[in-house]
Motif scaffolding. Structure first.
Motif, PDB file in Angstrom:
ATOM      1  N   TYR A 100     105.724   5.899  26.870  1.00 28.57           N
ATOM      2  CA  TYR A 100     105.773   7.365  26.919  1.00 28.57           C
ATOM      3  C   TYR A 100     107.187   7.903  27.042  1.00 28.57           C
ATOM      4  O   TYR A 100     107.455   9.061  26.720  1.00 28.57           O
ATOM      5  CB  TYR A 100     104.891   7.893  28.055  1.00 28.57           C
ATOM      6  N   LEU A 149     108.688   9.427  23.794  1.00 30.84           N
ATOM      7  CA  LEU A 149     108.308  10.829  23.563  1.00 30.84           C
ATOM      8  C   LEU A 149     109.028  11.756  24.531  1.00 30.84           C
ATOM      9  O   LEU A 149     109.564  12.796  24.139  1.00 30.84           O
ATOM     10  CB  LEU A 149     106.788  10.959  23.712  1.00 30.84           C
ATOM     11  N   ASP A 150     109.064  11.358  25.789  1.00 31.17           N
ATOM     12  CA  ASP A 150     109.651  12.241  26.809  1.00 31.17           C
ATOM     13  C   ASP A 150     111.149  12.454  26.598  1.00 31.17           C
ATOM     14  O   ASP A 150     111.663  13.546  26.857  1.00 31.17           O
ATOM     15  CB  ASP A 150     109.414  11.659  28.212  1.00 31.17           C
ATOM     16  N   PHE A 171     105.541  15.635  17.469  1.00 29.98           N
ATOM     17  CA  PHE A 171     106.274  16.645  18.240  1.00 29.98           C
ATOM     18  C   PHE A 171     107.455  17.188  17.422  1.00 29.98           C
ATOM     19  O   PHE A 171     107.636  18.404  17.291  1.00 29.98           O
ATOM     20  CB  PHE A 171     106.766  16.043  19.560  1.00 29.98           C
ATOM     21  N   THR A 221     111.530  15.007  23.833  1.00 26.32           N
ATOM     22  CA  THR A 221     111.253  16.391  24.264  1.00 26.32           C
ATOM     23  C   THR A 221     112.393  16.920  25.132  1.00 26.32           C
ATOM     24  O   THR A 221     112.748  18.098  25.047  1.00 26.32           O
ATOM     25  CB  THR A 221     109.903  16.504  25.016  1.00 26.32           C
ATOM     26  N   HIS A 230     103.487   9.979  18.367  1.00 27.34           N
ATOM     27  CA  HIS A 230     103.423  11.327  18.946  1.00 27.34           C
ATOM     28  C   HIS A 230     104.793  12.004  18.903  1.00 27.34           C
ATOM     29  O   HIS A 230     104.889  13.224  18.778  1.00 27.34           O
ATOM     30  CB  HIS A 230     102.921  11.258  20.393  1.00 27.34           C
TER      31      HIS A 230
END
Lengths: 214, 214
Positions: free
Chosen positions: A80, A83-84, A143, A87, A139
């Motif tokens: 994860y 993705l983080d 995003f 972002t 993902h």
């Protein structure tokens, strides 16, 4: 150009750093562990020693190009973070055109025939141990595709992303590509050359492309 | 329960704060402007005076429940902040079960017949002026749907989310619902009651539901 590489001491990052340096760019290794970067690139390497999740807008705006070559080890269930980090970086760069930011994504979001490679990966034995990384990078691309006010580009390797030399590459848009030997593969060396070519001569904006060995 | 409300002085937040307080919860207004919260809720209101984008894991872990009722004014083209705040909060809460975090999403991700409401909104006159907000909240739900290691729940209002009293509500899952008068609507009062009901008696986890006026 002033190029900052997040994860410069990682699998993709090392070749990227060396390729950018060879071409005369002003390259900074953005890493948590400065000692490792000095070992790899010499005592005079330009360093920004930081957890990438704490990079600020002000720090990022110092560069013409940022490359996100961050990676987590397979098997740690920390996928994860791919993705983080994306972002976080996008948030810091909202409403800017510069730096251009290059995200190295996985291959899972590529189309293999008429389905995403991710679907195939999800059927492999023991995929539970590592599927968090390709899922997160899938993902991550979704995003990024929602982001219109940052100058981003995504790059997917082919299915096998292996340490290796420069031997010539081919570019694609969103498909798994098989070479003459029936393999979907790209070396870290070829990936570095392809990314530096894209940085010096931009062909796409707010899109993902893919690179394979010739 | 200890409930923190981000955006407690906003359209949805005020009713949520009052409803939670009425039910005897220990409610904290998480707001940038403490003076406005004191005007609305009294001088002794519990405050965490902060930009929500700087909330830390440690601060969030103080609560049993966080409600993200953050909103940007239409017409400012800052809709992306809805998505960015969700990604920030999720990052801070990775690998936790508590607090439960409730995201107030828009209606655009609901199905209206066989298509997303967003598609209809994108055809309305002058939608360029405000479509950034529903688009961002649509992407916010897509992002949340990828998150497996945080205890989140999403709530969409119906198409018209209007200031108004408690008059009875109906719950749905992912569809635009029309009332007897042919309107798809929910008041801020009914939304607050429905969210507090869900907080006290959880029916869903890592899902979105929707609330309409009865």
């Amino acid at each position: 150009m002033k190029i900052g590489i997040i994860g410069a001491t990682g699998k993709a990052g090392v070749e990227l750093f060396l390729e950018a340096q060879k071409r005369g760019h002003e390259v900074t290794a953005i890493v948590r562990n400065g000692a490792k970067a000095r070992d790899l690139f010499g005592a005079d390497v330009a360093l920004l020693e930081k957890d990438a999740f704490t990079l600020t807008r002000e720090e990022l705006l110092n560069f013409d190009v940022i490359i996100d070559a961050f990676g987590v080890p397979l098997g740690t269930q920390k996928g994860y973070l791919h993705l983080d980090l994306a972002t976080h970086l996008i948030h810091e760069l909202r409403e800017t055109d510069k730096p251009r930011i290059v995200f190295i994504l996985g291959a899972a979001s590529l189309l293999d025939g008429d389905q995403r490679l991710l679907k195939k990966l999800q059927t492999l034995p023991n995929h539970e141990q590592w599927i968090d990384v390709p899922e997160s990078q899938f993902h991550e691309l979704n995003f990024l595709n929602s982001v219109q006010n940052v100058n981003w580009v995504g790059v997917s390797p082919q299915r096998d992303f292996v340490p290796g030399a420069r031997s010539g590459y081919v570019r694609g848009t969103d498909k798994v590509m098989y070479n003459a030997a029936g393999k979907s593969q790209v070396t870290t060396g070829n990936m570095a050359v392809a990314i530096l070519d894209e940085i010096e001569h931009p062909q796409v904006s707010r899109e993902r492309f893919t690179v394979g060995d010739k």
